[in-house]
Design a protein around this motif. Structure first.
Motif, PDB file in Angstrom:
ATOM      1  N   GLN A 196       0.814  -1.203   0.000  1.00 37.65           N
ATOM      2  CA  GLN A 196       0.000   0.000   0.000  1.00 37.65           C
ATOM      3  C   GLN A 196       0.854   1.263   0.000  1.00 37.65           C
ATOM      4  OE1 GLN A 196      -3.369   0.030  -0.089  1.00 37.65           O
ATOM      5  NE2 GLN A 196      -3.429   2.252  -0.175  1.00 37.65           N
ATOM      6  N   LYS A 197       0.621   2.168  -0.948  1.00 36.76           N
ATOM      7  CA  LYS A 197       1.350   3.429  -1.019  1.00 36.76           C
ATOM      8  C   LYS A 197       0.438   4.632  -0.795  1.00 36.76           C
ATOM      9  CE  LYS A 197       4.849   1.691  -4.247  1.00 36.76           C
ATOM     10  NZ  LYS A 197       5.466   1.875  -5.586  1.00 36.76           N
ATOM     11  N   TYR A 198      -0.763   4.567  -1.335  1.00 35.64           N
ATOM     12  CA  TYR A 198      -1.671   5.709  -1.273  1.00 35.64           C
ATOM     13  C   TYR A 198      -2.635   5.569  -0.102  1.00 35.64           C
ATOM     14  CZ  TYR A 198      -5.328   9.017  -2.487  1.00 35.64           C
ATOM     15  OH  TYR A 198      -6.235  10.040  -2.445  1.00 35.64           O
ATOM     16  N   GLY A 199      -2.906   6.669   0.586  1.00 35.70           N
ATOM     17  CA  GLY A 199      -3.933   6.686   1.622  1.00 35.70           C
ATOM     18  C   GLY A 199      -3.514   6.169   2.973  1.00 35.70           C
ATOM     19  N   ARG A 200      -2.240   5.931   3.168  1.00 32.54           N
ATOM     20  CA  ARG A 200      -1.787   5.338   4.429  1.00 32.54           C
ATOM     21  C   ARG A 200      -2.032   6.264   5.627  1.00 32.54           C
ATOM     22  NH1 ARG A 200       1.362   0.958   4.374  1.00 32.54           N
ATOM     23  NH2 ARG A 200       2.336   1.621   6.323  1.00 32.54           N
ATOM     24  N   GLU A 201      -2.152   7.564   5.373  1.00 31.46           N
ATOM     25  CA  GLU A 201      -2.394   8.486   6.483  1.00 31.46           C
ATOM     26  C   GLU A 201      -3.831   8.362   7.002  1.00 31.46           C
ATOM     27  OE1 GLU A 201      -3.030  10.995   2.707  1.00 31.46           O
ATOM     28  OE2 GLU A 201      -1.952   9.185   3.343  1.00 31.46           O
ATOM     29  N   TYR A 202      -4.703   7.690   6.233  1.00 29.15           N
ATOM     30  CA  TYR A 202      -6.082   7.457   6.664  1.00 29.15           C
ATOM     31  C   TYR A 202      -6.211   6.098   7.360  1.00 29.15           C
ATOM     32  CZ  TYR A 202      -7.535  11.447   3.830  1.00 29.15           C
ATOM     33  OH  TYR A 202      -7.694  12.707   3.306  1.00 29.15           O
ATOM     34  N   PHE A 203      -5.864   5.046   6.666  1.00 31.15           N
ATOM     35  CA  PHE A 203      -5.915   3.694   7.217  1.00 31.15           C
ATOM     36  C   PHE A 203      -5.187   2.747   6.269  1.00 31.15           C
ATOM     37  CE2 PHE A 203     -10.191   5.283   5.978  1.00 31.15           C
ATOM     38  CZ  PHE A 203     -10.213   4.838   4.670  1.00 31.15           C
ATOM     39  N   THR A 204      -4.792   1.609   6.795  1.00 30.92           N
ATOM     40  CA  THR A 204      -4.096   0.605   5.985  1.00 30.92           C
ATOM     41  C   THR A 204      -4.719  -0.779   6.125  1.00 30.92           C
ATOM     42  OG1 THR A 204      -2.501   0.106   7.745  1.00 30.92           O
ATOM     43  CG2 THR A 204      -1.907   1.849   6.181  1.00 30.92           C
ATOM     44  N   SER A 205      -5.778  -0.883   6.893  1.00 22.60           N
ATOM     45  CA  SER A 205      -6.420  -2.184   7.116  1.00 22.60           C
ATOM     46  C   SER A 205      -7.903  -1.968   7.372  1.00 22.60           C
ATOM     47  CB  SER A 205      -5.798  -2.899   8.322  1.00 22.60           C
ATOM     48  OG  SER A 205      -6.100  -2.190   9.522  1.00 22.60           O
ATOM     49  N   THR A 206      -8.645  -3.052   7.327  1.00 22.77           N
ATOM     50  CA  THR A 206     -10.074  -2.967   7.616  1.00 22.77           C
ATOM     51  C   THR A 206     -10.318  -2.523   9.051  1.00 22.77           C
ATOM     52  OG1 THR A 206     -10.527  -4.690   5.990  1.00 22.77           O
ATOM     53  CG2 THR A 206     -12.235  -4.271   7.632  1.00 22.77           C
ATOM     54  N   GLU A 207      -9.508  -3.019   9.979  1.00 25.49           N
ATOM     55  CA  GLU A 207      -9.663  -2.630  11.382  1.00 25.49           C
ATOM     56  C   GLU A 207      -9.455  -1.131  11.563  1.00 25.49           C
ATOM     57  OE1 GLU A 207      -7.809  -5.072  10.247  1.00 25.49           O
ATOM     58  OE2 GLU A 207      -8.360  -6.927  11.299  1.00 25.49           O
ATOM     59  N   GLU A 208      -8.459  -0.571  10.863  1.00 20.37           N
ATOM     60  CA  GLU A 208      -8.220   0.863  10.952  1.00 20.37           C
ATOM     61  C   GLU A 208      -9.360   1.650  10.300  1.00 20.37           C
ATOM     62  OE1 GLU A 208      -4.363   1.720   9.371  1.00 20.37           O
ATOM     63  OE2 GLU A 208      -3.326   0.566  10.907  1.00 20.37           O
ATOM     64  N   LEU A 209      -9.914   1.132   9.214  1.00 18.63           N
ATOM     65  CA  LEU A 209     -11.077   1.774   8.591  1.00 18.63           C
ATOM     66  C   LEU A 209     -12.246   1.815   9.562  1.00 18.63           C
ATOM     67  CD1 LEU A 209     -12.830   2.754   6.109  1.00 18.63           C
ATOM     68  CD2 LEU A 209     -13.365   0.342   5.799  1.00 18.63           C
ATOM     69  N   ILE A 210     -12.515   0.694  10.225  1.00 18.54           N
ATOM     70  CA  ILE A 210     -13.619   0.622  11.182  1.00 18.54           C
ATOM     71  C   ILE A 210     -13.442   1.673  12.279  1.00 18.54           C
ATOM     72  CG2 ILE A 210     -14.642  -0.813  12.997  1.00 18.54           C
ATOM     73  CD1 ILE A 210     -14.103  -3.230  11.088  1.00 18.54           C
TER      74      ILE A 210
END
Length: 206
Positions: free
Chosen positions: A160-174
């Protein structure tokens, strides 16, 4: 060799040339073979489980997932994509379904909002990150008590290169999303780089 990916995200940066992509490539994201089958199957299971009958799908592309939903549930989603070319092709492929050009930023302008049971994000999360807080606020103001289903792909560590400042996994998205989690599923194989997931939220504060 040029890839359709380069018209969406390239070198870790959002390009967002979706109309040009659909004009140049016949089947971007290999939609005809229904990639990310784990997440899409799980989402359909949740549509059935929670009695969802009226769906607005954002990011419908060529319409293959809308057709799959229709085959499995009998529902004809209101399917929306930002690319006029994608919508034209979807109407040609699936004339029995409902497709239109539009932006998720206009979701608060949807007519008959009271009749909507669910907003479905069809693998578009990476492409709406910069507007996500605005979108979430519009969801809360206009669809409180309804469902939000998010089909989502993450990647194994280091990819993963893009969007890492938001989340990098489903758990982080949740954890990032402001809504009440109802359920989620994550699936992959040992050979895949992609990790499929689907989440379903009740659109109300945690």
């Amino acid at each position: 060799m040029e890839s359709y990916h380069d018209y969406a995200i390239k070198d870790g940066k959002l390009v967002a040339k979706y109309e040009e992509m659909y004009q140049k490539f016949d089947d971007p994201w290999i939609q005809s073979t229904q990639p990310n089958r784990y997440s899409r199957t799980m989402a359909i299971m949740n549509i059935k489980r929670y009695g969802i009958k009226n769906i607005v799908e954002y990011g419908c592309g060529l319409g293959y997932y809308a057709n799959w939903i229709h085959q499995e549930t009998g529902i004809i989603p209101r399917s929306i994509d930002i690319s006029p070319t994608a919508i034209l092709k979807a109407k040609q492929k699936f004339p029995h379904l409902n497709f239109e050009v539009g932006s998720i930023l206009d979701l608060d302008k949807l007519p008959s909002k009271d009749e909507v049971d669910c907003i479905l994000l069809a693998d578009i999360m990476w492409y709406i990150l910069d507007d996500l807080k605005t979108i979430n606020q519009k969801l809360l103001e206009n669809f409180r008590g309804k469902y939000l289903i998010n089909n989502f792909v993450t990647y194994r560590e280091g990819v993963q290169k893009y969007g890492r400042e938001y989340f990098t996994s489903t758990e982080e998205l949740i954890n990032y999303m402001p809504f009440k989690l109802v359920g989620y599923g994550i699936a992959t194989t040992v050979d895949d780089v992609n990790i499929d997931s689907t989440t379903i939220f009740k659109i109300e504060p945690k």
